[in-house]
Design a protein around this motif. Sequence first.
Motif, PDB file in Angstrom:
ATOM      1  N   ARG A 174       2.347  13.778 -26.881  1.00 47.76           N
ATOM      2  CA  ARG A 174       3.265  14.575 -26.110  1.00 47.76           C
ATOM      3  C   ARG A 174       4.773  14.084 -26.539  1.00 47.76           C
ATOM      4  O   ARG A 174       5.635  14.814 -26.682  1.00 47.76           O
ATOM      5  N   LEU A 175       5.042  12.824 -26.685  1.00 41.14           N
ATOM      6  CA  LEU A 175       6.078  12.157 -27.055  1.00 41.14           C
ATOM      7  C   LEU A 175       6.594  12.034 -28.591  1.00 41.14           C
ATOM      8  O   LEU A 175       7.460  11.455 -28.936  1.00 41.14           O
ATOM      9  N   GLU A 181       3.961   4.990 -26.888  1.00 44.87           N
ATOM     10  CA  GLU A 181       5.105   4.820 -25.984  1.00 44.87           C
ATOM     11  C   GLU A 181       4.942   4.994 -24.516  1.00 44.87           C
ATOM     12  O   GLU A 181       5.420   4.378 -23.567  1.00 44.87           O
ATOM     13  N   SER A 182       4.047   6.066 -24.343  1.00 42.74           N
ATOM     14  CA  SER A 182       3.693   6.571 -22.946  1.00 42.74           C
ATOM     15  C   SER A 182       2.283   5.910 -22.484  1.00 42.74           C
ATOM     16  O   SER A 182       2.139   5.892 -21.211  1.00 42.74           O
ATOM     17  N   SER A 183       1.467   5.336 -23.376  1.00 46.41           N
ATOM     18  CA  SER A 183       0.141   4.870 -23.207  1.00 46.41           C
ATOM     19  C   SER A 183      -0.713   6.102 -22.612  1.00 46.41           C
ATOM     20  O   SER A 183      -1.572   5.872 -22.273  1.00 46.41           O
ATOM     21  N   GLU A 184      -0.497   7.363 -22.694  1.00 41.02           N
ATOM     22  CA  GLU A 184      -1.229   8.485 -22.419  1.00 41.02           C
ATOM     23  C   GLU A 184      -2.439   8.539 -23.605  1.00 41.02           C
ATOM     24  O   GLU A 184      -2.406   7.998 -24.468  1.00 41.02           O
ATOM     25  N   VAL A 185      -3.563   8.919 -22.958  1.00 46.74           N
ATOM     26  CA  VAL A 185      -4.801   8.609 -23.863  1.00 46.74           C
ATOM     27  C   VAL A 185      -5.156  10.171 -24.165  1.00 46.74           C
ATOM     28  O   VAL A 185      -5.228  11.102 -23.338  1.00 46.74           O
ATOM     29  N   TYR A 186      -5.715  10.114 -25.363  1.00 45.31           N
ATOM     30  CA  TYR A 186      -5.977  11.678 -26.024  1.00 45.31           C
ATOM     31  C   TYR A 186      -7.384  11.536 -26.367  1.00 45.31           C
ATOM     32  O   TYR A 186      -7.954  10.491 -26.980  1.00 45.31           O
TER      33      TYR A 186
END
Length: 201
Positions: free
Chosen positions: A162-163, A179-184
Motif C-alpha cells: 500500500r505504501l 515501511e508499515s509492517s503490513e502483511v500480505y
Amino acid sequence: MPDSAADFYAHPTAILDEGCRIGAGTRIWHFCHVSAGAELGEGCSLGQNVFVADGVRLGHNVKVQNNVSLYTGVECADDVFLGPSVVFTNVRNPRAAVPRRHEYQATKLARGVTVGANTTIVCGVKLGEYAFVGAGSVVTKDVPAYALVYGNPAKRRGWMSRLGHRLQFDAKGYAACPESSEVYCLTSQSQLICITPAPNA
C-alpha cells in the motif's frame, strides 16, 4: 465560475468552465482547463497544462502531474497519482471521419493507484486498488489490486504494498511491507490481500 465553494486555489491562467465542481483545498496550476461537468474532490492537485474533460470524476487527494489530459470516461478514486504526460484514451477505434462520442469507454482507477510518467492507458480498463504502473508502459487490460506492471504491453512483474514498496514473499506466500509492517498474502497468481496483523506461523 465553478459550481463549488471558493476555498481552492486556481492560477490566473487556468480556465474553469461554469458547472465544474472543485473540492476544498484543491490546487490548480498554470494553463489548466477544467470542463463543465467535471468533478474534483478535496485536496487534489493539477500540475501545469492539465485538461479535465466533461464527466471526469476525481476523488480526494488525487495528484495529477504536468501535461496530462483526462478525457470523458476517466474516473479516479481517492489517493491516485498520475505522473507527468500520462495519456488516456476513450475510444478503441477512432477515425477522424466517424463520430464515436456515443462509444466512449470508461477507464477506472481504484484507490491508491500510481501511474508512472509517459504511460498510455487504453480505455475500458480497470486498475485495482494500489496497483503500480511503471513509467513508459502501455496498459491494454485490467490490472489487479497491488500488482506491479510495466512494459509494452504492460505485464505483471510483481506486487507492491500500500505504501509503494515491492514485496518479497516467503515459501508460504506471505510478505511484509518494510515501511508499515503490513502483511500480505498471495492467494493465487492474480490476487493479493492485506492480512495485518501477521498470521500465526
